[in-house]
Design a protein around this motif. Structure first.
Motif, PDB file in Angstrom:
ATOM      1  N   LEU A 187       0.836  -1.192   0.000  1.00 48.57           N
ATOM      2  CA  LEU A 187       0.000   0.000   0.000  1.00 48.57           C
ATOM      3  C   LEU A 187       0.873   1.245   0.000  1.00 48.57           C
ATOM      4  CD1 LEU A 187      -2.755  -0.979   2.594  1.00 48.57           C
ATOM      5  CD2 LEU A 187      -2.745  -1.322   0.127  1.00 48.57           C
ATOM      6  N   LEU A 188       0.460   2.212  -0.792  1.00 45.82           N
ATOM      7  CA  LEU A 188       1.243   3.429  -0.933  1.00 45.82           C
ATOM      8  C   LEU A 188       0.999   4.380   0.237  1.00 45.82           C
ATOM      9  CD1 LEU A 188       0.774   4.225  -4.727  1.00 45.82           C
ATOM     10  CD2 LEU A 188       2.541   2.857  -3.634  1.00 45.82           C
ATOM     11  N   ARG A 189       1.998   5.191   0.519  1.00 43.19           N
ATOM     12  CA  ARG A 189       1.820   6.274   1.481  1.00 43.19           C
ATOM     13  C   ARG A 189       1.233   7.462   0.729  1.00 43.19           C
ATOM     14  NH1 ARG A 189       3.681   7.426   6.477  1.00 43.19           N
ATOM     15  NH2 ARG A 189       3.854   9.628   7.062  1.00 43.19           N
ATOM     16  N   LEU A 190       0.170   8.021   1.263  1.00 40.44           N
ATOM     17  CA  LEU A 190      -0.566   9.043   0.522  1.00 40.44           C
ATOM     18  C   LEU A 190      -0.110  10.442   0.892  1.00 40.44           C
ATOM     19  CD1 LEU A 190      -4.193   7.586   0.588  1.00 40.44           C
ATOM     20  CD2 LEU A 190      -2.324   7.142  -1.012  1.00 40.44           C
ATOM     21  N   ASP A 191       0.000  11.275  -0.138  1.00 40.96           N
ATOM     22  CA  ASP A 191       0.364  12.686   0.025  1.00 40.96           C
ATOM     23  C   ASP A 191      -0.889  13.519  -0.192  1.00 40.96           C
ATOM     24  OD1 ASP A 191       1.318  15.250  -0.059  1.00 40.96           O
ATOM     25  OD2 ASP A 191       2.424  15.004  -1.939  1.00 40.96           O
ATOM     26  N   PRO A 192      -1.370  14.230   0.822  1.00 40.36           N
ATOM     27  CA  PRO A 192      -2.589  15.037   0.642  1.00 40.36           C
ATOM     28  C   PRO A 192      -2.475  16.025  -0.512  1.00 40.36           C
ATOM     29  CG  PRO A 192      -1.982  14.915   2.969  1.00 40.36           C
ATOM     30  CD  PRO A 192      -0.841  14.306   2.200  1.00 40.36           C
ATOM     31  N   GLY A 193      -1.262  16.468  -0.833  1.00 40.32           N
ATOM     32  CA  GLY A 193      -1.090  17.411  -1.930  1.00 40.32           C
ATOM     33  C   GLY A 193      -1.495  16.845  -3.272  1.00 40.32           C
ATOM     34  N   ALA A 194      -1.536  15.526  -3.387  1.00 41.53           N
ATOM     35  CA  ALA A 194      -1.923  14.907  -4.653  1.00 41.53           C
ATOM     36  C   ALA A 194      -3.408  15.091  -4.952  1.00 41.53           C
ATOM     37  CB  ALA A 194      -1.582  13.418  -4.632  1.00 41.53           C
ATOM     38  N   PHE A 195      -4.177  15.527  -3.951  1.00 40.92           N
ATOM     39  CA  PHE A 195      -5.625  15.647  -4.135  1.00 40.92           C
ATOM     40  C   PHE A 195      -6.090  17.105  -4.117  1.00 40.92           C
ATOM     41  CE2 PHE A 195      -4.591  11.698  -1.938  1.00 40.92           C
ATOM     42  CZ  PHE A 195      -5.091  10.770  -2.837  1.00 40.92           C
ATOM     43  N   ALA A 196      -5.143  18.024  -4.342  1.00 43.23           N
ATOM     44  CA  ALA A 196      -5.477  19.451  -4.335  1.00 43.23           C
ATOM     45  C   ALA A 196      -6.472  19.770  -5.460  1.00 43.23           C
ATOM     46  CB  ALA A 196      -4.198  20.269  -4.500  1.00 43.23           C
ATOM     47  N   PRO A 197      -7.315  20.787  -5.253  1.00 40.39           N
ATOM     48  CA  PRO A 197      -7.365  21.667  -4.071  1.00 40.39           C
ATOM     49  C   PRO A 197      -8.085  21.000  -2.895  1.00 40.39           C
ATOM     50  CG  PRO A 197      -9.039  22.328  -5.651  1.00 40.39           C
ATOM     51  CD  PRO A 197      -8.261  21.238  -6.320  1.00 40.39           C
ATOM     52  N   TRP A 198      -7.473  21.100  -1.717  1.00 36.99           N
ATOM     53  CA  TRP A 198      -8.049  20.483  -0.518  1.00 36.99           C
ATOM     54  C   TRP A 198      -9.020  21.475   0.122  1.00 36.99           C
ATOM     55  CZ3 TRP A 198      -6.319  15.550   0.970  1.00 36.99           C
ATOM     56  CH2 TRP A 198      -6.930  15.035   2.135  1.00 36.99           C
ATOM     57  N   PRO A 199     -10.293  21.083   0.273  1.00 38.06           N
ATOM     58  CA  PRO A 199     -11.276  22.028   0.820  1.00 38.06           C
ATOM     59  C   PRO A 199     -11.039  22.296   2.304  1.00 38.06           C
ATOM     60  CG  PRO A 199     -12.266  19.870   0.524  1.00 38.06           C
ATOM     61  CD  PRO A 199     -10.904  19.792  -0.104  1.00 38.06           C
ATOM     62  N   ALA A 200     -11.384  23.476   2.745  1.00 43.30           N
ATOM     63  CA  ALA A 200     -11.171  23.876   4.136  1.00 43.30           C
ATOM     64  C   ALA A 200     -11.902  22.943   5.085  1.00 43.30           C
ATOM     65  CB  ALA A 200     -11.659  25.310   4.333  1.00 43.30           C
ATOM     66  N   GLY A 201     -11.152  22.382   6.035  1.00 43.33           N
ATOM     67  CA  GLY A 201     -11.744  21.493   7.026  1.00 43.33           C
ATOM     68  C   GLY A 201     -12.204  20.165   6.471  1.00 43.33           C
ATOM     69  N   GLY A 202     -11.802  19.844   5.243  1.00 41.28           N
ATOM     70  CA  GLY A 202     -12.312  18.648   4.582  1.00 41.28           C
ATOM     71  C   GLY A 202     -11.530  17.382   4.888  1.00 41.28           C
ATOM     72  N   VAL A 203     -12.191  16.247   4.694  1.00 36.93           N
ATOM     73  CA  VAL A 203     -11.599  14.921   4.834  1.00 36.93           C
ATOM     74  C   VAL A 203     -11.963  14.124   3.580  1.00 36.93           C
ATOM     75  CG1 VAL A 203     -11.483  12.815   6.216  1.00 36.93           C
ATOM     76  CG2 VAL A 203     -11.861  15.005   7.342  1.00 36.93           C
ATOM     77  N   LEU A 204     -10.966  13.539   2.943  1.00 36.66           N
ATOM     78  CA  LEU A 204     -11.196  12.699   1.770  1.00 36.66           C
ATOM     79  C   LEU A 204     -11.603  11.304   2.237  1.00 36.66           C
ATOM     80  CD1 LEU A 204     -10.973  12.526  -1.369  1.00 36.66           C
ATOM     81  CD2 LEU A 204      -8.637  11.693  -1.021  1.00 36.66           C
ATOM     82  N   VAL A 205     -12.680  10.767   1.677  1.00 38.17           N
ATOM     83  CA  VAL A 205     -13.214   9.502   2.177  1.00 38.17           C
ATOM     84  C   VAL A 205     -13.510   8.531   1.031  1.00 38.17           C
ATOM     85  CG1 VAL A 205     -14.243  10.521   4.253  1.00 38.17           C
ATOM     86  CG2 VAL A 205     -15.575  10.404   2.138  1.00 38.17           C
ATOM     87  N   GLY A 206     -13.599   7.250   1.409  1.00 39.71           N
ATOM     88  CA  GLY A 206     -14.146   6.236   0.522  1.00 39.71           C
ATOM     89  C   GLY A 206     -13.223   5.729  -0.565  1.00 39.71           C
TER      90      GLY A 206
END
Length: 451
Positions: free
Chosen positions: A12-31
């Protein structure tokens, strides 16, 4: 397949939140986006839990040069679509504890979340199940809370190449029994359609449907196909009608990976008319006279019930209706076949090949399959040669003037006769067409025969 996926999942890869930009304020990526990214995929559809879905949607759309619109304003669900046709971002409200939201999801591998700091949230053991290549429900209650979820479990297992763990398989079987007995409410037909579409267009559709059949789910959404279980066939076949239908779908997708949804539906349903037309023939061999027409009616009814669009219903039913057409053995016959069924080609030929290749009984032979493929090739060659004519040789007015007949169905019949004769090579000019029509009209008694 399972071993391959299991080895992939173990890294399993280590995830970089920057790969999912733009990241919404206070948001959590799910599912699913988190799941697929961990497995090395590049998710195009991102699901977010945020404090203010509308604000997050509008801000994301502005940053991506795209658009923002509500999916369900009452529940606070919004969608942003990138202007370049790239990623789709869906936003839902983050209400209450994140772990509670994740526990209410269907499967552990879908109950994963990534926050802006890069921390993974996994309250149900989804990471371990990814590593073990296992599909597991978060709970029995969650699986039964939405009655389309048992079918989703099957779809994900087949699509990921994972095994369904035993307790989840038992829960799916129990849910299927309760759906059939109406102890659970049936999901909306549109939602079943969407799941079935995703299953058929995804990886391993035949494998998913075999699993659905094994777990008792098939009869809950496609009883017409479940009715094929145990229906034996003649010596050309080595499987019952259900097994043959699933194998035909597998062959179609393996041979023609770009097969459309109507083709896949037709391959799956092409023999659903056999149970209702089965009879004992000579020497006790089963016969299924008219199963193509009966199957087309059943296909049309099933797909209409599941709210498929009209074009898909019509094409799939017509492919089922025509899948038993005899293939031509001459070039002239191939030209006629290509002309008559051009609007169904090459889809019809693909379904016919899948049907034939899925039949491996004692009467089947390599030589027979070769002859069949030669006939298919002959039709394809004729189809390629028959570029639609820019102008017809005769118009309806020409036919009425030539034969002295009024407007009506005979005019259409005459035009079709000329068009087919031209495609086959019997006529090449207006004069040829006029001679043909005079002979035909006299033979049909429309006009007096020339003296």
């Amino acid at each position: 397949m399972r071993a391959t996926r299991g080895r992939r999942a173990a890294r399993l890869l280590r995830l970089d939140p920057g790969a999912f930009a733009p990241w919404p304020a206070g948001g959590v990526l799910v599912g699913g986006a988190v799941r697929d990214a961990l497995l090395g995929g590049a998710p195009a559809d991102l699901d977010w839990l945020v404090p203010d879905p509308r604000a997050a949607c509008e801000e994301t759309a502005a940053l991506l040069g795209g658009s923002c619109f509500p999916l369900d304003e009452e529940r606070g669900h919004w969608r942003a679509v990138a202007g370049d046709g790239g990623a789709t971002h869906d936003f839902a409200p983050l209400a209450g504890a994140l772990a509670d939201d994740l526990r209410r999801r269907d499967l552990t591998v879908n109950a994963l979340a990534l926050d802006a700091s890069g921390r993974l949230h996994d309250p149900t053991g989804g990471l371990d199940d990814l590593r073990a290549a296992t599909v597991r429900m978060t709970s029995v209650e969650a699986l039964r809370a939405d009655t389309v979820r048992p079918l989703r479990a099957v779809r994900f297992a087949a699509g990921l190449g994972f095994e369904v763990e035993p307790a989840t398989a038992a829960a799916v079987r129990a849910a299927a029994e309760d759906l059939r007995a109406r102890r659970l409410p049936s999901p909306a037909p549109e939602r079943v359609r969407d799941e079935l579409t995703a299953l058929l267009l995804g990886p391993g559709p035949a494998r998913a449907l075999v699993l659905a059949a094994d777990l008792g789910l098939l009869g809950t959404f496609l009883p017409e196909l479940e009715a094929c279980r145990g229906v034996g066939q003649g010596p050309l076949h080595h499987l019952d009608v259900l097994g043959h239908s699933l194998e035909a779908l597998r062959v179609l997708v393996a041979t023609f990976p770009d097969a459309s949804l109507p083709e896949r539906l037709a391959a799956l349903l092409h023999d659903v008319g056999k149970p209702v037309t089965a009879a004992a023939g000579p020497w006790g061999r089963p016969t299924f006279d008219g199963h193509d027409a009966a199957g087309a009616d059943l296909t049309r009814a099933a797909l209409t019930r599941l709210r498929f669009d009209g074009a898909t219903v019509r094409r799939a039913a017509e492919l089922v209706r025509r899948h038993m057409l005899p293939l031509p053995t001459t070039d002239r016959g191939a030209r006629r076949f290509a002309h008559r069924y051009r609007r169904l080609l090459p889809d019809l030929l693909r379904v016919m090949v899948a049907d034939r290749e899925a039949a491996r009984g004692r009467a089947a032979s390599a030589a027979g399959r070769t002859r069949y493929r030669v006939a298919i090739s002959r039709v394809l060659a004729a189809l390629e040669e028959q570029a639609p004519a820019a102008e017809p040789l005769l118009t309806g007015d020409d036919v009425m003037a030539l034969l002295g007949i009024p407007p009506g169905p005979r005019v259409g019949e005459a035009l079709r006769l000329v068009a087919e004769a031209r495609a086959v090579g019997d006529v090449a000019s207006r004069e040829d067409a006029e001679r043909l029509l005079r002979r035909y009209a006299a033979a049909q008694g429309w006009v007096e025969a020339p003296g």
